[in-house]
Each structure stands twice: as structure tokens, then as C-alpha cells.
Design an enzyme around this catalytic site. Structure first.
Site, PDB file in Angstrom:
ATOM      1  CG  HIS A  38      -9.688  14.836  11.246  1.00  0.00           C
ATOM      2  ND1 HIS A  38     -10.149  16.104  10.715  1.00  0.00           N
ATOM      3  CD2 HIS A  38     -10.843  14.242  10.411  1.00  0.00           C
ATOM      4  CE1 HIS A  38     -10.925  16.055   9.562  1.00  0.00           C
ATOM      5  NE2 HIS A  38     -11.529  14.939   9.697  1.00  0.00           N
TER       6      HIS A  38
ATOM      7  CG  ASP B 206     -11.230  18.784  12.896  1.00  0.00           C
ATOM      8  OD1 ASP B 206     -10.177  18.376  13.170  1.00  0.00           O
ATOM      9  OD2 ASP B 206     -11.348  19.788  12.043  1.00  0.00           O
TER      10      ASP B 206
END
Ligand SMILES: *[C@@H]1O[C@H](CO)[C@@H](O)[C@H](O)[C@H]1NC(C)=O
Ligand SMILES: *[C@@H]1O[C@H](CO)[C@@H](O)[C@H](O)[C@H]1NC(C)=O
Ligand SMILES: *[C@@H]1O[C@H](CO)[C@@H](O)[C@H](O)[C@H]1NC(C)=O
Ligand SMILES: *[C@@H]1O[C@H](CO)[C@@H](O)[C@H](O)[C@H]1NC(C)=O
Length: 399
Positions: A242, A219
């Protein structure tokens, strides 16, 4: 001098020396002295709790030493306020229990501490792999959160350096309602497809610095929630993951503004996003996100190198349709170079209700990772954006 006297003198000398040695160890709390066993199997929760309680009760500096070895631990709250400054010197590896039913919230929770140092080169291993299949949060809004590895709440004056966090069940590090914290030389890693394993999540905090660190997760490498002011992120390598995100903002009522963030000398490699600001549509209240500088950034094959997304919806469909009420203002992107994995290297999609203002693009050179044909399609997109472009900006700027 007779032999006997000589021996007596020597032993006296030893007595004084060892006495002095013991004196120097005042304030040192070795978890092994509290019955911790570093065999990777013994549950050391009680031993660590006892060492903390003892150390927390003394004035001056108390150093908790975790020697080489693998220490299995259930959830622990390291709670203050403590009498003095707390130092945790981690040489060994701390292993999180895999019994999910043992956790009410997080794994290692540091709370209400003024003056904290964690360092020593050790590892915090979340043993998340067996827990990740139970994480429903990427699929549905209502979900039970798995435990985060290291949480700091109501912590002030802290330095966390030279440690690693691996395979957390959820976020690796979380900073909440805290201030004056430096994270330096941190390594965080989890597989690129592990759910919600954000590297460092910071919310409702002030004067936080993250420097010289390497973060690769499933993430965000670093995510910045509501209520943050004066954050500095310097020399961080991010990927997989991310990217570095502000947000998501505007999901809940009573969120506080985010202001003052500098991200510099960072490199993103193979991440889905580079620099991202994301806000939910249909925010319950108005909010500001202002004063961000992103500079001297290298992108390597990043899907969305520069992105503002005010229609953020991570699920298949979001019922909310009203525009976001988060005002994004004074955002500078300077000296950003490298490659984009998608042709839309700059994507600024702001809110119809509160357009972005003061967005600056300065000296940006993003090429396409793909072939010449794709390279021709390089674009920047602007929706409800006001600001300016200066110097060389490639792809051609839309503001
Ligand atoms: C923070 O720590 C420093 C050094 O340990 C100390 O001098 C300072 O007083 C502390 N600040 C607060 C607010 O306690
Ligand atoms: C912002 O934070 C940095 C540390 O990260 C600190 O040195 C600086 O004094 C802070 N600025 C303000 C205005 O508090
Ligand atoms: C632009 O950023 C790169 C990468 O951090 C750095 O090496 C370079 O010196 C910067 N250029 C300028 C003009 O500051
Ligand atoms: C370039 O864009 C055009 C028009 O959107 C599209 O038809 C074409 O497939 C794109 N080419 C590549 C290589 O992405």
C-alpha cells in the site's frame, strides 16, 4: 632439541593458541551452547531466552550467534537494560510458532536496550499463512491483533541490517518509543493479499533511518504513526503493498505530532498507493503533521501515486462525519516520475476544518498506464489545499 621436548613445545604452543582463541570468544553466546537445535521442529524458546539472559548480564559487547539451521521459537521478550552492547548475529532461520494461543502479544520483542546490532543475513519467518484467516482487523474496528514479527520498544542506538523478515502474522517490524535506529539492507516479503502485514511501522520515535531495502507486503511498506520526528527513508523498493504512509493519524486522543520526514530515491511498483498521508475524520484532538519532503521517486503502475486523504476510512462505512483535526503543513513533492494506474494521479483531499498549507508540487511527470483514451482523463484533485506548483507538473496541478 630432543623429539620429546619438541612435542612438548608444540603442545605448549597449542595450549597458548587455543587459550588465546577461547579468550577471543569471551562475549560470544552461541545458542547451540544453550541447547538450541536447528531442526525446524524443536522448540528453542528456552534456549534463546537463556542465551539472552547470559549475554545481557556481561559488560562490553555480547554477541549472540545463531548458526545455520531452522530454529522454531515461541514468543520471546528480549529485555534490557543490558550491561553492555548486544549483538545478535543471525545466520540461520528463525521460525515463529504457529500456535496462536502461545502468544500474548508479539513474536520477538526487544525492549529497553541501549546499543543493539542485529545482522548476519538470517531470516525471521513469521509463518503467518495459517494465522491470516483469523485476522478480523480489516473488517472491524474492534479486533484482536495477531503477533508482529520483530518489535523494538524503548530501544536506542541500534543498527538492524542484512536480515529478512518473511510472512509475519501481522506487522513485520514495529518501532515504538525508540531513537537513533538505522535499518539497512532489509528484505521484507509477504503476499500482496496478506492482511496488515505492514513492512515497518514506526511510532513515537526519533532519528530513525530506513535505507537500501526491499519491501513487498499486503499492507503499507512503511507506515509512520503519531509522535515521529526526524525520519529518513532512502533507496527503498516498495511493492506489492500500500506504499509509504504517514498515518493513519487522528484516531485516538493523546496522539503526538509528526514532523520531519524525508523520503528519497524510492521506487514503487504495482502498489495501491505511492506517497500517502491519511487521517481519520472526527479526530478526538488536534494534531500537526509537518515538514515532509518526498523527492526523486519513481512510480510504476501505482494506483494513487500521490495522495492526501483526510477522510480515511478503511471499513465499509465509518459513522464519523466531522472533518479531521490533523493539520497538514509544509509538504514538498519533488521530482516524481513514472506511471499511474488510475487517471487521478494526484489526489489531495484535505480537511475543511484545518486545510492543508504549504503543499508544493515540483517537477512531477506521471503518465497513465492505460490507453490514450484514459490518458486524456489524467487529473489532479485538490480539496481544501493551499500551496504552490513549480516546474513541470503533469497531470496539470490543481494548486
Ligand atoms: C551509541 O553507540 C555508540 C557506539 O556504540 C556510542 O559511542 C554512544 O555512546 C551510544 N550512545 C548512547 C546514548 O549510549
Ligand atoms: C536525524 O536523524 C539522522 C539519522 O537518521 C541523524 O544523523 C541526524 O543527526 C538527526 N537530526 C537531528 C536534528 O537530530
Ligand atoms: C529525479 O529522480 C530520479 C529517480 O530517483 C533520479 O534518477 C534523477 O536524477 C532525479 N532528477 C533530478 C533532476 O534530481
Ligand atoms: C474519461 O472520463 C469520462 C468523464 O468522466 C468518462 O465518461 C470516460 O469513461 C473516461 N474514459 C476512460 C477511458 O476512463
Amino acid at each position: 632439541m630432543g623429539l620429546e621436548l619438541c612435542i612438548h613445545m608444540i603442545s605448549l604452543l597449542f595450549f597458548i593458541l587455543s587459550g588465546a582463541g577461547a579468550d577471543m570468544n569471551v562475549g560470544v553466546y552461541n545458542v547451540k551452547d544453550y541447547a538450541a537445535v536447528g531442526d525446524g521442529q524443536t522448540d528453542n524458546t528456552k534456549a534463546f531466552e537463556s542465551a539472552w539472559s547470559a549475554a545481557c548480564a556481561v559488560e562490553g559487547t555480547a554477541t549472540i550467534v545463531i548458526p545455520e539451521g531452522a530454529y522454531l521459537l515461541g514468543p520471546i521478550i528480549f529485555k534490557g537494560p543490558c550491561k553492555g552492547k548486544m549483538v545478535m548475529q543471525v545466520k540461520g532461520q528463525l521460525l515463529a510458532s504457529t500456535h496462536l494461543e502461545a502468544y500474548t502479544q508479539n513474536w520477538l520483542d526487544f525492549q529497553y536496550i541501549n546499543g543493539l546490532v542485529i545482522s548476519g543475513g538470517g531470516i525471521f519467518h513469521g509463518q503467518g499463512a495459517s494465522a491470516w484467516p483469523y485476522n478480523q482487523c480489516p473488517k472491524t474496528r474492534k479486533c484482536k491483533l495477531l503477533p508482529a514479527n520483530l518489535v523494538f520498544s524503548f530501544v536506542t542506538n541500534a543498527t538492524i541490517s542484512s536480515i529478512s523478515s518473511i510472512d509475519s502474522k501481522l506487522f513485520h517490524m514495529q518501532i515504538f518509543e525508540s531513537r537513533d535506529i538505522t535499518l539497512d539492507s532489509i528484505r521484507i516479503s509477504a503476499p500482496g493479499d496478506s492482511p496488515n502485514t505492514d513492512g515497518i511501522h514506526i511510532a513515537d520515535s526519533t532519528n530513525i533511518q530506513v535505507a537500501n531495502s526491499v519491501i513487498g507486503t499486503g499492507d503499507d511498506c512503511i507506515s509512520i504513526g503519531p509522535g515521529c520526528t526526524n525520519l529518513t527513508i532512502f533507496n527503498v523498493l516498495c511493492g506489492p503493498g500500500h506504499g509509504i504512509s504517514i498515518g493513519s493519524l487522528g484516531k485516538n486522543a493523546n496522539e503526538k505530532d509528526v514532523s520531519g520526514l524525508t523520503v528519497s530515491k524510492c521506487t514503487f511498483t504495482g502498489t495501491t498507493n505511492g506517497l500517502r498521508i491519511k487521517t481519520w475524520p472526527s479526530s478526538p484532538s488536534r494534531l500537526m503533521a509537518t515538514g515532509f519532503v518526498f523527492e526523486d521517486i519513481i512510480m510504476n503502475n501505482v494506483y494513487n501515486p500521490i495522495i492526501i486523504d483526510q477522510n480515511y476510512c478503511p471499513f465499509a462505512n465509518c459513522p464519523e462525519k466531522d472533518p479531521s483535526l490533523v493539520k497538514i503543513k509544509d509538504i514538498k513533492f519533488r521530482n516524481i516520475t513514472g506511471t499511474s494506474a488510475s487517471p487521478e494521479a494526484i489526489k489531495l483531499v484535505c480537511s475543511k476544518a484545518v486545510p492543508c498549507e504549504g503543499v508544493e508540487l515540483n517537477d512531477i511527470s506521471l503518465k497513465c498506464t492505460g490507453d490514450d483514451e484514459q490518458a486524456k482523463n489524467m487529473t489532479s484533485t485538490c480539496v481544501h489545499v493551499y500551496g504552490s506548483s513549480n516546474g513541470n507538473v503533469k497531470p496539470d496541478p490543481c494548486i
